[in-house]
Design an enzyme around this catalytic site. Structure first.
Site, PDB file in Angstrom:
ATOM      1  N   PHE A 162     -17.230 -89.311  16.898  1.00  0.00           N
ATOM      2  CA  PHE A 162     -17.197 -90.742  16.545  1.00  0.00           C
ATOM      3  C   PHE A 162     -18.584 -91.371  16.618  1.00  0.00           C
ATOM      4  O   PHE A 162     -18.816 -92.439  16.053  1.00  0.00           O
ATOM      5  CB  PHE A 162     -16.229 -91.499  17.469  1.00  0.00           C
ATOM      6  CG  PHE A 162     -16.815 -91.874  18.798  1.00  0.00           C
ATOM      7  CD1 PHE A 162     -16.823 -90.988  19.854  1.00  0.00           C
ATOM      8  CD2 PHE A 162     -17.383 -93.132  18.986  1.00  0.00           C
ATOM      9  CE1 PHE A 162     -17.376 -91.332  21.078  1.00  0.00           C
ATOM     10  CE2 PHE A 162     -17.939 -93.485  20.203  1.00  0.00           C
ATOM     11  CZ  PHE A 162     -17.946 -92.585  21.250  1.00  0.00           C
ATOM     12  N   LYS A 163     -19.509 -90.719  17.294  1.00  0.00           N
ATOM     13  CA  LYS A 163     -20.842 -91.309  17.443  1.00  0.00           C
ATOM     14  C   LYS A 163     -21.531 -91.505  16.093  1.00  0.00           C
ATOM     15  O   LYS A 163     -22.423 -92.327  15.975  1.00  0.00           O
ATOM     16  CB  LYS A 163     -21.684 -90.477  18.393  1.00  0.00           C
ATOM     17  CG  LYS A 163     -21.158 -90.557  19.827  1.00  0.00           C
ATOM     18  CD  LYS A 163     -22.055 -89.903  20.837  1.00  0.00           C
ATOM     19  CE  LYS A 163     -21.629 -90.240  22.250  1.00  0.00           C
ATOM     20  NZ  LYS A 163     -20.388 -89.531  22.671  1.00  0.00           N
ATOM     21  N   ASP A 164     -21.079 -90.762  15.077  1.00  0.00           N
ATOM     22  CA  ASP A 164     -21.637 -90.965  13.740  1.00  0.00           C
ATOM     23  C   ASP A 164     -21.390 -92.383  13.224  1.00  0.00           C
ATOM     24  O   ASP A 164     -22.192 -92.902  12.446  1.00  0.00           O
ATOM     25  CB  ASP A 164     -21.017 -89.973  12.750  1.00  0.00           C
ATOM     26  CG  ASP A 164     -21.492 -88.538  12.979  1.00  0.00           C
ATOM     27  OD1 ASP A 164     -22.661 -88.345  13.352  1.00  0.00           O
ATOM     28  OD2 ASP A 164     -20.687 -87.612  12.768  1.00  0.00           O
ATOM     29  N   LEU A 185     -24.274 -94.254  14.826  1.00  0.00           N
ATOM     30  CA  LEU A 185     -25.646 -93.771  14.664  1.00  0.00           C
ATOM     31  C   LEU A 185     -26.077 -93.625  13.212  1.00  0.00           C
ATOM     32  O   LEU A 185     -27.262 -93.757  12.906  1.00  0.00           O
ATOM     33  CB  LEU A 185     -25.839 -92.482  15.453  1.00  0.00           C
ATOM     34  CG  LEU A 185     -25.997 -92.804  16.947  1.00  0.00           C
ATOM     35  CD1 LEU A 185     -25.737 -91.577  17.811  1.00  0.00           C
ATOM     36  CD2 LEU A 185     -27.381 -93.374  17.248  1.00  0.00           C
TER      37      LEU A 185
END
Ligand SMILES: *Cc1c(COP(=O)(O)O)cnc(C)c1O
Length: 465
Positions: free
Chosen positions: A111-113, A116
């Site tokens: 989910f960090k995409d 970021l």
């Protein structure tokens, strides 16, 4: 919109300043002076929007005209253009009125995409406008580093240096970082552990004299406001897909640094009807102990099969405390000093307020593995270990089966083969097609000894002139 620090001793900052600054100079975290508010009618009018169009609605009030709307739209469209599922964040049903929000269709399968990809584009845009270059430096135990590198690899105005502990990240995680061969991307494999990496980063932020003239460090860790902001969007997205805002929806969130679930709290404060927010933790359970028993005592870090949740003190919890203590910066500074010394006690009132919104649950590797095994047996759906903890928490804490319960699926199972194998899954969990050649790609990284001079010398020699 103005942003203030949770410690109350920093003058208000603009949106762009906050994105560039990361941590506030007084050691606190930035939060908006006042949150945007959306009426039910307004939220309802967003039904049917595409993910990027919805993101624009949610994000624009924070940016508040500092970036022209057409430019902001372009940044957002570009950020979600690299996702591999047309829905960007699809919902999958996992039980009666129980759903999984798949947040792993971005370039690095976590989910960090969501945050970021956007932060990379946003930083590059602001830097170009200011005719400035910065150096990104960060430490990673796995997911953040690869998502940051993917988010920054095409940025023209920054160099990025990511430190990972040599031989202590999973092979998939390492290759996701080290096979990005862009000139401005540098992977340092440090001979040490994750804390050693983090200490190098902290020391470098504290004394930046090793950088070339006119260059400064910027941070992309989860305390950066823009990351939290981008994560608010998918709470609105899931709700709108499940009958919101005309009915409330509950969420269960695999939690480490408290960034992801804090975004859910903000969505609620901005007017989205959310019933329960469940904090799901692994054996590093300080947040569960805090919410359930007012026990915020620091224990030694335990390494688990859900490593992205192996965190001792959750930085973003400070942002919640700020609200629970009526935005009293001095009180927060005091509490954070206690937390750092090993133990923090919340006031009865603060704890009661927290419990109005949050429930919590913890499980260890055994419980996590059981959940993967059971869900696989029941439905043939393979969970990643973090998501499994979230789903176990959703089932344990749910109070009302008529309210949809959504578990955030924070990573793709192929990133965490060890956990999947521990659950009895025989094969290698399959990487999505766009990553199928990961094992054949060329890698580039530099192994450095655990010595600050060596790290900074390497950086200075590799920063774009
Ligand atoms: C980062 C991460 C988490 C924890 O998210 P926080 O915002 O730090 O609470 C959970 N699961 C996965 C897979 C992650 O990468």
């Amino acid at each position: 919109m103005k942003f203030i620090s949770t410690r109350g001793a920093t003058p208000a900052h603009s949106f762009e300043q906050v994105v560039m600054t990361g941590l506030a100079p007084d050691g606190g975290l930035f939060v908006p002076e006042a949150l945007p508010q959306f009426s039910r009618d307004e939220i309802a009018s967003w039904a049917g929007l595409s993910y990027p169009d919805l993101a624009l609605k949610v994000i624009a009030p924070f940016v508040d005209g500092e970036i022209p709307e057409a430019d902001l739209k372009e940044l957002i469209d570009r950020s979600y253009g690299n996702f591999r599922h047309e829905a960007i964040a699809p919902l999958v049903q996992s039980g009666h009125n129980e759903w999984i929000l798949e947040l792993f269709h971005g370039p690095t399968l976590a989910f960090k995409d969501f945050a970021l990809q956007f932060l990379g584009n946003l930083l590059d845009y602001i830097l170009a406008k200011r005719d400035q270059r910065v150096v990104i430096m960060g430490a990673t135990s796995g997911d953040t580093g690869s998502a940051a590198i993917e988010g920054c690899k095409q940025c023209k105005n920054l160099d990025i240096f990511i430190l990972h502990p040599h031989n202590r990240v999973s092979e998939v995680q390492r290759r996701q970082m080290t096979t990005v061969l862009a000139d401005n991307v540098h992977n340092i494999a440090l001979q040490g552990n994750f804390d050693d990496c983090q200490n190098m980063v902290k020391a470098s932020f504290a004394d930046q004299s090793f950088l070339p003239e006119g260059r400064q460090l910027a941070a992309v860790n989860s305390i950066n406001w823009a990351r939290i902001m981008a994560q608010i969007v998918y709470y609105f997205w899931a709700s709108l897909s499940l009958g919101g805002p005309h009915r409330a929806v509950s969420f269960s969130v695999p939690t480490g640094n408290f960034g992801d679930i804090f975004a859910g709290y903000l969505a609620k404060q901005m007017g989205l009807p959310i019933d329960q927010l469940v904090i799901a933790t692994n054996q590093n359970d300080i947040l569960h102990r805090c919410i359930s028993a007012n026990d915020h005592t620091t224990h030694a870090l335990q390494h688990s099969l859900a490593p992205s949740m192996d965190i001792m003190i959750s930085s973003n919890f400070e942002r919640l405390l700020f609200d629970l203590y009526d935005r009293d910066g001095a009180a927060i500074a005091g509490l954070m000093a206690e937390a750092k010394a090993g133990q923090m006690d919340l006031s009865d009132e603060a704890l009661a307020r927290a419990r109005e919104v949050f429930s919590s649950f913890r499980t260890d590797d055994t419980g996590m593995v059981d959940t993967i095994r059971q869900v696989w047996a029941d439905s043939g759906y393979l969970l990643d270990p973090h998501t499994a903890i979230g789903l176990a928490a959703a089932r344990a804490c749910r109070r009302d089966s008529t309210t949809p319960m959504v578990t955030l699926a924070t990573a793709h199972p192929a990133k965490f083969a060890d956990a999947v194998h521990a659950a009895g899954y025989q094969d290698e969990p399959e990487l999505p097609a766009h990553m199928a050649d990961l094992w054949q790609r060329e890698e580039r990284f530099t192994v450095l000894e655990q010595e600050i001079g060596a790290v900074q010398q390497f950086m200075a020699a590799n920063i774009t002139a």
